[in-house]
Every structure is written in structure tokens, then in C-alpha cells.
Design a protein around this motif. Sequence first.
Motif, PDB file in Angstrom:
ATOM      1  N   TYR A 220      37.665  48.750  17.899  1.00 57.88           N
ATOM      2  CA  TYR A 220      37.550  47.543  18.725  1.00 57.88           C
ATOM      3  C   TYR A 220      38.711  46.563  18.483  1.00 57.88           C
ATOM      4  CZ  TYR A 220      35.832  43.428  21.055  1.00 57.88           C
ATOM      5  OH  TYR A 220      35.732  42.341  21.888  1.00 57.88           O
ATOM      6  N   THR A 221      38.971  46.247  17.211  1.00 61.52           N
ATOM      7  CA  THR A 221      39.977  45.200  16.955  1.00 61.52           C
ATOM      8  C   THR A 221      41.394  45.680  17.287  1.00 61.52           C
ATOM      9  OG1 THR A 221      40.154  45.769  14.593  1.00 61.52           O
ATOM     10  CG2 THR A 221      38.577  44.049  15.172  1.00 61.52           C
ATOM     11  N   LYS A 223      41.918  47.404  19.903  1.00 62.07           N
ATOM     12  CA  LYS A 223      41.864  47.511  21.379  1.00 62.07           C
ATOM     13  C   LYS A 223      42.092  48.940  21.893  1.00 62.07           C
ATOM     14  CE  LYS A 223      43.260  42.799  22.704  1.00 62.07           C
ATOM     15  NZ  LYS A 223      43.350  42.001  21.529  1.00 62.07           N
ATOM     16  N   TYR A 225      40.084  50.726  23.314  1.00 58.97           N
ATOM     17  CA  TYR A 225      39.394  50.929  24.599  1.00 58.97           C
ATOM     18  C   TYR A 225      40.377  50.827  25.774  1.00 58.97           C
ATOM     19  CZ  TYR A 225      39.422  45.860  23.937  1.00 58.97           C
ATOM     20  OH  TYR A 225      39.822  44.572  23.684  1.00 58.97           O
ATOM     21  N   PHE A 283      30.014  45.958  17.444  1.00 62.31           N
ATOM     22  CA  PHE A 283      31.128  46.294  18.338  1.00 62.31           C
ATOM     23  C   PHE A 283      30.921  47.537  19.206  1.00 62.31           C
ATOM     24  CE2 PHE A 283      34.544  43.775  15.742  1.00 62.31           C
ATOM     25  CZ  PHE A 283      34.020  42.600  16.256  1.00 62.31           C
ATOM     26  N   SER A 286      30.320  45.999  22.402  1.00 63.31           N
ATOM     27  CA  SER A 286      31.568  45.407  22.928  1.00 63.31           C
ATOM     28  C   SER A 286      32.462  46.497  23.515  1.00 63.31           C
ATOM     29  CB  SER A 286      32.334  44.683  21.819  1.00 63.31           C
ATOM     30  OG  SER A 286      31.461  43.903  21.049  1.00 63.31           O
ATOM     31  N   LEU A 287      32.454  47.673  22.878  1.00 65.24           N
ATOM     32  CA  LEU A 287      33.284  48.772  23.384  1.00 65.24           C
ATOM     33  C   LEU A 287      32.756  49.253  24.737  1.00 65.24           C
ATOM     34  CD1 LEU A 287      33.914  50.610  20.003  1.00 65.24           C
ATOM     35  CD2 LEU A 287      35.641  49.528  21.432  1.00 65.24           C
ATOM     36  N   ASN A 290      33.730  47.048  27.377  1.00 68.50           N
ATOM     37  CA  ASN A 290      35.154  47.213  27.727  1.00 68.50           C
ATOM     38  C   ASN A 290      35.429  48.568  28.352  1.00 68.50           C
ATOM     39  OD1 ASN A 290      37.073  44.879  26.880  1.00 68.50           O
ATOM     40  ND2 ASN A 290      35.453  44.946  25.342  1.00 68.50           N
TER      41      ASN A 290
END
Length: 333
Positions: A220-221, A223, A225, A283, A286-287, A290
Motif C-alpha cells: 500500500y505505502t 503504491k 496498486y 490496508f 484500502s488496496l 484503489n
Amino acid sequence: MKYCIRSVVLLMVAVLLFCAPFTAGAAPKLSLKLGHAVPEENAYHYGALKFKELVEAKTGGEVQIDVFPNNQLGTGERDLLEGLQLGTVDVYVGSTGPMGGFEKRFLLFDFPFLFKDKKHVYSVLDGEIGQHILSLLGGKGMHGLAWMENGFRNLTNAKRSIGGVPDVKGLKIRTMENKVHMAMWRTLGVDPTPMAWSEVFTALQQGTIDGQENPIPVIYTSKLYEVQKHLALTRHVFSPAMIVVAKTVFDSLSQEHKKIFEDAAQEAALYQRQVCDKMENEFVDSLKQNGMEVTTPDLAPFQEACKSVYEEFRGELGEDAGLLDQIIAIGKE
Ligand code: PAF
């Protein structure tokens, strides 16, 4: 009168100069560079900042630590660890991934599906086995301070959804520079491609590799995705992280400062683990938000296929091979 004013001014300057160190805080006697490989949003950075804050406060500013995230001090974790030996990095926060290349017995934690869950992980790392493995760094010009965490590693790729072992066959996957990890993927029919972390995003973007594997906070951090569509929650390896100081630096510290470093590292590690764990849990959603498609394959066939890796690499652990069985036994307690 003129001379009198001049004397008073000189006296005032002298007083100010004398008082400066006490009023403005002592200037650092030692400035250290801490390096890690990931963005500032990652849990490593939180752990690094906590360590910095504690050391600087407890030494009354005598030791200053500057934190360099995102591979600013090297191309990846192997490079940062070499920096510790060469004197270009003073403190390392990062995974144990490349450590097997420095000391074979570090491969102990790289066996696939070795750890069941975090409770299992920390009863090993915080117990005698963890302390023993950390102490091996001493022979490599490093001083291990505490165990942090990177998390359970999962597979991402740009080509297809992963429902089981047949789906991973033929994929070209970036791995860490770690021969047990590479053997594991080869056994599963994957083409493992070791690469420094700083090159991975571009390689994924350009399609020179299909995928990579890392814990959720890294995916996630960093990015990923943006360049990877499919995430499979394979949890194939638990990736421990460490806070390590160059041995020459540690040996040069006073007894009092050594103790401050050790205590600060323990406190920062506990904090970092909490932050990382929270990220690992939060996360995944969150993924998905995204655009990633997340699968949870049945892991039993993966575990079965990876058994041969144990036989292939057990011998590399030398006199510590028995620790593998001890770790498995701890998981059953
Ligand atoms: O894959 C790696 O190289 C590591 O997991 C990383 C991203 C540098 C974090 O420790």
C-alpha cells in the motif's frame, strides 16, 4: 568612559558565549545516519522516528539521529546493510531478507509457511532463538538492537487472479535477494527474479516482471496498486525486521549510551510492531478501494508443494538446523 563601555560590551559577549551551550541545548557530540528502504508512510519510518526521538531525548541531545527513508542511503536493503559495514550507514531499519547472504543462519526465518501467526512469531523472536539469531550480527560488523516487523508476505501480479497453485505457474516474480525465497517460488513453477527494491516499481510499470511479493503495508505505502491488479493473500513467509547499528558505532558508545540505545530500540520496536499490525489489518480494504482484486487461496496445496524447500536448505543452517524443528514445535504449543 569610552573604554568603560567597551569593557562592559566585551564582558556581555563573554557571558553570552559562556552561557550559549546551556541556554540553546548542548550541540550533538555524535551525529548518526539511519537508513531504510521504504516511504515515510511505512511503519519502518514510524519506528525509526520513535528511536530517534528516544535516543535524542535520553542522551540530552548528545546523540543526534537523522533519518533517511526511501533508499536515500542505498539502492535496497542489501546495499544498506553493506553500508553499515563500510561506514556509510550508522543505523539500519529493515527486513532480514538479504541477511542470509551475510550469515547463512539468518535463513532460518525464510522457510515458507514456517510461522502460523504473530503470536508464534513473537514467541520465537522475543525468546532465546530470536536473541541468538540477532547476536550473530556481531560477527558481521553489526550490532542487532531489537526485532521490528515487516509482516506476512503476499503475492501481487499484473496478469491474473490467483486462486491456487496452477495460477502462479509461469509468472515472473521479483523476490528479495534470498535463496530460500527463490527456491520456494521455483518449486511452485514461478520464475523468481531477485532485484533491489529501488528498481521494483519501474520494473513492474514497464512489465519486465509480472509481480512481486511483500507485506500489505509495503504494497500500500509503495503504491503498488498503481501497477498491479491482483493481490493474493498467500502469507507465504513472515518477514521480520530489525534495528541494527554499525558495530564500530556501538562499540564507541559509553556504557550509559549503549543502554539508552538498547532500551530505545526495544521501545521503538514495540511501537513499530503495533503500527505495522494496524496497517496490515486496515490496508487490505484500502488496496481494494484503489482497484486491486483480492483473493484468499487455499494455502494447503502451496504448503505441500513447498515441503521440498525444507529438505533442500536445512543443511545451510549448519549447527542451528535443529532450531527449525524448535520453531515448528513452538507453533504447536
Ligand atoms: O521486498 C523487500 O525488499 C522488502 O520487503 C522491503 C520492501 C525493502 C521492506 O523491507
